[in-house]
Write an enzyme that holds these catalytic residues in place. Structure first.
Site, PDB file in Angstrom:
ATOM      1  CB  CYS A  94      -9.638 -52.112  72.046  1.00 36.12           C
ATOM      2  SG  CYS A  94      -9.339 -53.850  71.676  1.00 36.12           S
TER       3      CYS A  94
ATOM      4  CG  HIS B 186      -9.258 -54.736  76.258  1.00 38.04           C
ATOM      5  ND1 HIS B 186      -9.898 -53.961  75.328  1.00 38.04           N
ATOM      6  CD2 HIS B 186      -9.044 -53.928  77.337  1.00 38.04           C
ATOM      7  CE1 HIS B 186     -10.099 -52.743  75.820  1.00 38.04           C
ATOM      8  NE2 HIS B 186      -9.581 -52.701  77.035  1.00 38.04           N
TER       9      HIS B 186
ATOM     10  CG  ASP C 230      -9.523 -49.756  78.978  1.00 42.50           C
ATOM     11  OD1 ASP C 230      -9.966 -49.901  77.820  1.00 42.50           O
ATOM     12  OD2 ASP C 230      -9.629 -50.641  79.847  1.00 42.50           O
TER      13      ASP C 230
END
Length: 377
Positions: free
Chosen positions: A173, A305, A326
């Protein structure tokens, strides 16, 4: 000799007969001394035994604690990709082979995709297969015609969305959010000089090498030591500090802002949203309902995250709502945002009110111009 009429005294402890009370007393005292020495010796032996047992127990406990620490350390290494289990390429190949074994992919497709992947890695560029472009433009158009509940909205400059692939699922991520931020900077002529050597979005292994180069320049030595100065070929998670180091090494001016504790009820972070509102609205005052700014998106990190802030809404009830890209959201989902329906249901993918931001701590990396060579140094 009973016949002599002499008085005899018998020891009560060993039945020895004495002719004198004084001798008997001395004899009994010797008995008592011997008994005392025996008891002391026994106490010493008991003490030594107890100490030995305690030492053994302490050693066993220490050994168990070391075992648990090692197990926890190995677990953290696996979790953060530092266990030498391979990086992007190895994970991609393994997942593709598994797809072939399970009949979800034909061998010829596997070999073609592997060849494409190897080529993109050789050139250090992303293959673009997880990219969605045009979402910001679609949002700007939607807000101008719809949004009954929104009083005002500020949007970042144009930015592409990138999502995780077979090669980086579960750990990529941070890299994907950097790709998003970079995609916006590449479309902004103000950063042309900084990004002169970057024409296309770099692949994840290339980004890892770029961060290593920043470390070699001397940026964030403490963070570099955490990763043993190596990212390439690993599945190591990166965060705000690595993004900051990389951007600064490219002469891009940025700052880390740490929201280290909640500032609202129920563990919420209203100060975070207020800061982001100021970031987007500072140079964009006016009465326009939809403000399409020239501001780059913001990198947003919390434990486990990270996401990319691409705008913020001010609702008619004065509450604030972040708009987030995201990396965990697929291209198929993001494509829905390009064809907004009148009710804006697809915006649920992006919207985050203050009540949904309840992590203990947040960090953001915000870009704000270009560094001179002296400032970089």
């Amino acid at each position: 000799n009973a016949g002599s009429g002499e008085q005899l005294y018998e020891c009560p402890m060993c039945c020895l007969t004495c002719t004198n009370v004084q001798i008997l007393q001395e004899h009994v005292d010797l008995h008592l001394e011997e008994q005392s020495f025996s008891e002391v010796g026994g106490n010493l032996r008991d003490l030594k035994l107890a100490q030995q047992l305690q030492l053994e127990e302490d050693e066993q406990q220490r050994s168990e604690e070391e075992r648990q620490e090692k197990e926890e350390f190995n677990k953290l290494q696996r979790q953060y990709g530092l266990d030498n289990s391979g990086g992007y390429k190895q994970q991609w190949v393994k997942n593709m082979e598994r797809a072939v074994d399970r009949g979800r992919m034909q061998p010829f497709e596997y070999h073609k995709r592997k060849a494409d992947m190897m080529e993109s890695l050789a050139f250090g560029i992303d293959d673009g297969k997880t990219k969605t472009s045009g979402v910001i433009e679609a949002l700007c158009k939607y807000y101008q015609s719809e949004n009954k509940d929104v009083r005002r909205v500020w949007l970042s400059a144009s930015v592409d969305h990138f999502h995780s692939s077979l090669g980086d699922k579960g750990w990529g991520c941070g890299y994907r959010n950097f790709q998003m931020l970079l995609s916006s900077l590449l479309q902004n002529s103000s950063y042309d000089d900084c990004l002169r050597g970057i024409v296309l979005t770099p692949s994840i292994p290339k980004i890892q090498s770029m961060i290593e180069d920043a470390w070699k320049e001397g940026f964030d030595p403490h963070g570099a030591s955490h990763f043993n100065n190596r990212l390439h070929g690993t599945r190591a998670w990166i965060g705000a500090c690595e993004i900051y180091s990389l951007l600064t090494s490219l002469r891009i001016k940025c700052q880390i802002v740490d929201f280290h504790k909640p500032t609202g009820p129920m563990g919420t972070h209203p100060r975070l949203l207020e800061w982001i509102l100021c970031y987007y609205s500072a140079d964009n005052e006016g009465s326009a309902k939809v403000v399409c700014t020239s501001r780059p998106p913001i990198y947003l990190q919390h434990q486990g995250h990270s996401r990319t802030v691409v705008g913020i809404e001010e609702r008619k009830n004065r509450t604030l709502c972040l708009l987030l890209f995201d990396p965990g959201c697929s291209s198929q989902e993001m494509q829905k945002l390009l064809k907004q329906s009148g009710d804006g249901t697809s915006l649920k993918l992006l919207r985050r009110l203050v009540g949904s931001l309840k992590e203990k701590q947040y960090q953001i990396v915000a870009v704000d111009g270009v560094l001179t060579l002296e400032e970089k140094a």
